[in-house]
Structures are given as C-alpha cells and as structure tokens.
Write a protein that holds these residues in place. Structure first.
Motif, mmCIF file in Angstrom:
data_model
loop_
_atom_site.group_PDB
_atom_site.id
_atom_site.type_symbol
_atom_site.label_atom_id
_atom_site.label_comp_id
_atom_site.label_asym_id
_atom_site.label_seq_id
_atom_site.Cartn_x
_atom_site.Cartn_y
_atom_site.Cartn_z
ATOM 1 N N PRO A 91 0.819 -1.227 0.000
ATOM 2 C CA PRO A 91 0.000 0.000 0.000
ATOM 3 C C PRO A 91 0.850 1.274 0.000
ATOM 4 C CG PRO A 91 -0.869 -1.585 1.567
ATOM 5 C CD PRO A 91 0.467 -2.112 1.118
ATOM 6 N N PHE A 92 2.034 1.228 0.619
ATOM 7 C CA PHE A 92 2.922 2.396 0.612
ATOM 8 C C PHE A 92 3.422 2.671 -0.799
ATOM 9 C CE2 PHE A 92 7.225 4.325 1.428
ATOM 10 C CZ PHE A 92 6.762 5.535 1.910
ATOM 11 N N GLU A 93 3.745 1.617 -1.542
ATOM 12 C CA GLU A 93 4.156 1.785 -2.935
ATOM 13 C C GLU A 93 3.023 2.423 -3.740
ATOM 14 O OE1 GLU A 93 5.263 -2.061 -4.381
ATOM 15 O OE2 GLU A 93 6.609 -2.444 -2.679
ATOM 16 N N ASN A 94 1.803 1.922 -3.522
ATOM 17 C CA ASN A 94 0.644 2.500 -4.221
ATOM 18 C C ASN A 94 0.434 3.958 -3.828
ATOM 19 O OD1 ASN A 94 -0.236 0.380 -5.856
ATOM 20 N ND2 ASN A 94 -1.328 -0.601 -4.179
ATOM 21 N N PHE A 95 0.670 4.251 -2.552
ATOM 22 C CA PHE A 95 0.507 5.617 -2.065
ATOM 23 C C PHE A 95 1.508 6.548 -2.749
ATOM 24 C CE2 PHE A 95 1.765 8.853 1.175
ATOM 25 C CZ PHE A 95 0.607 9.603 1.138
ATOM 26 N N ILE A 96 2.781 6.142 -2.817
ATOM 27 C CA ILE A 96 3.803 6.961 -3.487
ATOM 28 C C ILE A 96 3.478 7.098 -4.969
ATOM 29 C CG2 ILE A 96 6.250 7.123 -4.095
ATOM 30 C CD1 ILE A 96 5.565 7.679 -1.123
ATOM 31 N N GLY A 97 3.028 6.005 -5.593
ATOM 32 C CA GLY A 97 2.629 6.061 -6.995
ATOM 33 C C GLY A 97 1.484 7.039 -7.215
ATOM 34 N N ALA A 98 0.506 7.020 -6.295
ATOM 35 C CA ALA A 98 -0.642 7.932 -6.403
ATOM 36 C C ALA A 98 -0.208 9.383 -6.205
ATOM 37 C CB ALA A 98 -1.708 7.547 -5.381
ATOM 38 N N LEU A 99 0.710 9.613 -5.261
ATOM 39 C CA LEU A 99 1.242 10.970 -5.065
ATOM 40 C C LEU A 99 1.872 11.495 -6.356
ATOM 41 C CD1 LEU A 99 3.088 11.055 -1.593
ATOM 42 C CD2 LEU A 99 0.995 12.245 -2.224
ATOM 43 N N MET A 100 2.638 10.631 -7.012
ATOM 44 C CA MET A 100 3.308 11.031 -8.255
ATOM 45 C C MET A 100 2.292 11.255 -9.377
ATOM 46 S SD MET A 100 6.492 11.067 -7.326
ATOM 47 C CE MET A 100 7.519 11.036 -8.792
ATOM 48 N N GLU A 101 1.304 10.355 -9.445
ATOM 49 C CA GLU A 101 0.295 10.467 -10.502
ATOM 50 C C GLU A 101 -0.492 11.774 -10.386
ATOM 51 O OE1 GLU A 101 -3.284 7.809 -12.528
ATOM 52 O OE2 GLU A 101 -2.251 7.089 -10.727
ATOM 53 N N TYR A 102 -0.886 12.131 -9.160
ATOM 54 C CA TYR A 102 -1.634 13.369 -8.955
ATOM 55 C C TYR A 102 -0.731 14.598 -9.051
ATOM 56 C CZ TYR A 102 -6.129 11.262 -7.860
ATOM 57 O OH TYR A 102 -7.326 10.600 -7.943
ATOM 58 N N SER A 103 0.588 14.357 -9.174
ATOM 59 C CA SER A 103 1.527 15.459 -9.389
ATOM 60 C C SER A 103 1.880 15.593 -10.875
ATOM 61 C CB SER A 103 2.804 15.227 -8.570
ATOM 62 O OG SER A 103 2.526 15.211 -7.189
ATOM 63 N N GLY A 104 1.162 14.860 -11.720
ATOM 64 C CA GLY A 104 1.316 15.018 -13.162
ATOM 65 C C GLY A 104 2.199 13.998 -13.854
ATOM 66 N N TYR A 105 2.611 12.950 -13.141
ATOM 67 C CA TYR A 105 3.461 11.924 -13.736
ATOM 68 C C TYR A 105 2.627 10.775 -14.299
ATOM 69 C CZ TYR A 105 7.497 14.032 -11.353
ATOM 70 O OH TYR A 105 8.478 14.888 -10.930
ATOM 71 N N LYS A 106 3.133 10.145 -15.339
ATOM 72 C CA LYS A 106 2.588 8.881 -15.806
ATOM 73 C C LYS A 106 3.260 7.804 -14.972
ATOM 74 C CE LYS A 106 2.098 5.888 -19.853
ATOM 75 N NZ LYS A 106 2.461 5.690 -21.281
#
Length: 278
Positions: A91-106
């Motif tokens: 879940p932490f990996e998903n959380f970091i991924g979501a942070l990046m995604e909502y910051s404009g990253y693919k």
C-alpha cells in the motif's frame, strides 16, 4: 507551569527534554487556529509529568483536536496514518505512486525491468516531460527503524544495472529515488548526495519531505480518516484506494461497504475538506 525541566520518553526509549515549540508547531500544521492551539497547549502542559511518553502526549492532543474539529485531528495524525498503510509495503508503494500520478506523472507500480545482468522489480516508475524516475520504496512499520547506508548502496547497484541495459535508448531512466516513511541516517544521506540518488523521507529533503508534499498537495492517505473503521480502511487499501481524493472519486466503494447515507455524507465531507475539494 514551567516545562523546561520535563523529560519525555520517545518510542525508541530515549529521554529528551519536552519541547513546547515542537508541540505547538505540529498542532498548527493540522490547520488548527491560534485559540484552539493555545487551549490544547494549556491542557497538555497541565497534565505533564516527569517521564511521560511522547505517545501519551500525542494521544491527548489528538483527542482534544478531535473534540474541537475532526478535520484538524485527521491532519494531525498524518505520520501515524502512514504507518497504518502497513504491515506490508505494497500500500505504501501505491501511495507513493498515487502521489506522483496526482503530481502530473505517468506512473506504473511494481513493474519488472530488465537490467544488464538480472531482472529488477521496480516499485514505482514515474515519467513527466524529461524526468524518468525509478523509485524504490522502503516501508517500515516501526518508528525507530531507519534507512541506513546499505539501503541506497543496494538500490544504486540495481539502478545502475537498469541504466546499463537501456543506455542511449528512450527507455533509459535518468533519476533513481529511494523513498521511506521513516528517516535516513546521516551516512545514507551523504551517499545519496554523492551517488546522485534522490532520497525522500518523512522530513527529508528539508521543506520538501513526504509530510510537506502531502500537506501542500492535499493528497492525504485514507488512513488519516477519523470516521472510517480499521476494517473499512483495509478494504479500501485492498482495492488500491490509498488517497482520500481517490475515495472522493470512487464513492461506490462506500456503498459496497454498506455504509449508511448519513455516515457516508460525513465521511465525504471529511474527505472533501482534507482534499480542499469545493
């Protein structure tokens, strides 16, 4: 009451002087107004005793904030909420991924990349413009566990193996990240700077650590909620709903949990305030 001579016990067992300034700062970070902060400070200060644990101080301040305004309590428990993403690191990996995604990253999470020597499972791949990041996430369920120099040493060797495979191709990453929910040791930070790895922890880099990014972007994990039960949080995490903002966009999960309309309204109000959704 004077507080200069009070010693408190940290979760590590270490005794340190009580800091009124740190407590006040953490309360302000929750968004609480000056009057609320002053009232809580006065209550907590009067209840201090020699050898009180930082956990007990936190629990008291949290309860007072929750009674004042639950949204303050949600933000105040951010650090604890990150630990509640465990016990596994996924879940932490998903959380970091979501942070990046909502910051404009693919973003891609948990992808296998071929290195020159061996395959590597990369926790998070994030691409935006000329940035091509491969990030390794190190989740710790214990507050006292730190990332020592062995962690960036190991991750850098994997990063270099991936670079060697994709060198001079559009698929070659140009940034290696190490992300943890706790802290890095001084040697780990020194090695990260020397090797060119980007290190991201709870409070590093200064003013741009995890806590700063989360507050600035309003991207809080669902575990900060004071209204969802632990069972409901675990259900949402198992469906890869890790951000309050994601829950705001996928309300049907609350229906699936059989949550009443009255309670659902309260939960969504809390989520909206956390995410600054109008």
């Amino acid at each position: 009451m004077k507080t200069e001579n009070f010693q408190v016990i940290k979760s590590s067992g270490e005794k340190v002087d009580f800091s009124l300034t740190k407590l006040r700062s953490s309360l302000y970070r929750s968004g609480a107004d000056e009057l609320t902060v002053d009232n809580i400070i006065n209550v907590v200060r009067d209840e201090l005793y020699q050898g009180i644990s930082t956990k007990e101080i936190y629990n008291r301040a949290f309860a007072l904030l929750k009674n004042s305004k639950p949204i303050f309590a949600s933000k105040y428990k951010l650090k604890k909420a990150i630990y509640e993403l465990g016990p596994t690191g996924f879940p932490f990996e998903n959380f970091i991924g979501a942070l990046m995604e909502y910051s404009g990253y693919k973003v891609e999470v948990g992808k296998i990349l071929q290195g020159k020597c061996v395959n590597h499972e990369v926790d998070v791949i994030a691409i935006k413009l000329k940035q091509h990041i491969v990030a390794e996430c190190k989740f710790h369920s214990e507050k006292t566990t730190t990332c020592n120099v062995k962690v960036p040493l190991y991750i850098n060797s994997r990063y270099q193996d991936i670079i060697a495979q994709y060198k001079d191709t559009p698929l070659c990453p140009n940034e290696g990240w190490v992300v943890t929910n706790t802290r890095f040791t001084a040697d780990a930070i020194a090695y990260g700077k020397c090797s060119g790895l980007y290190l991201l922890s709870w409070d590093f880099p200064k003013d741009n650590g995890l806590k700063d990014r989360i507050d600035r972007l309003g991207l809080y994990p669902i575990t900060v909620s004071t209204l969802l039960t632990n069972r409901e949080k675990q259900f949402l995490l198992s469906r890869e709903i890790v951000l309050c903002r994601q829950l705001a966009n996928d309300v049907f999960y609350l229906d699936h949990l059989g949550i009443s309309e009255t309670r659902k309204t309260k939960i969504l109000d809390e989520v909206s305030m956390l995410c600054n959704i109008q």
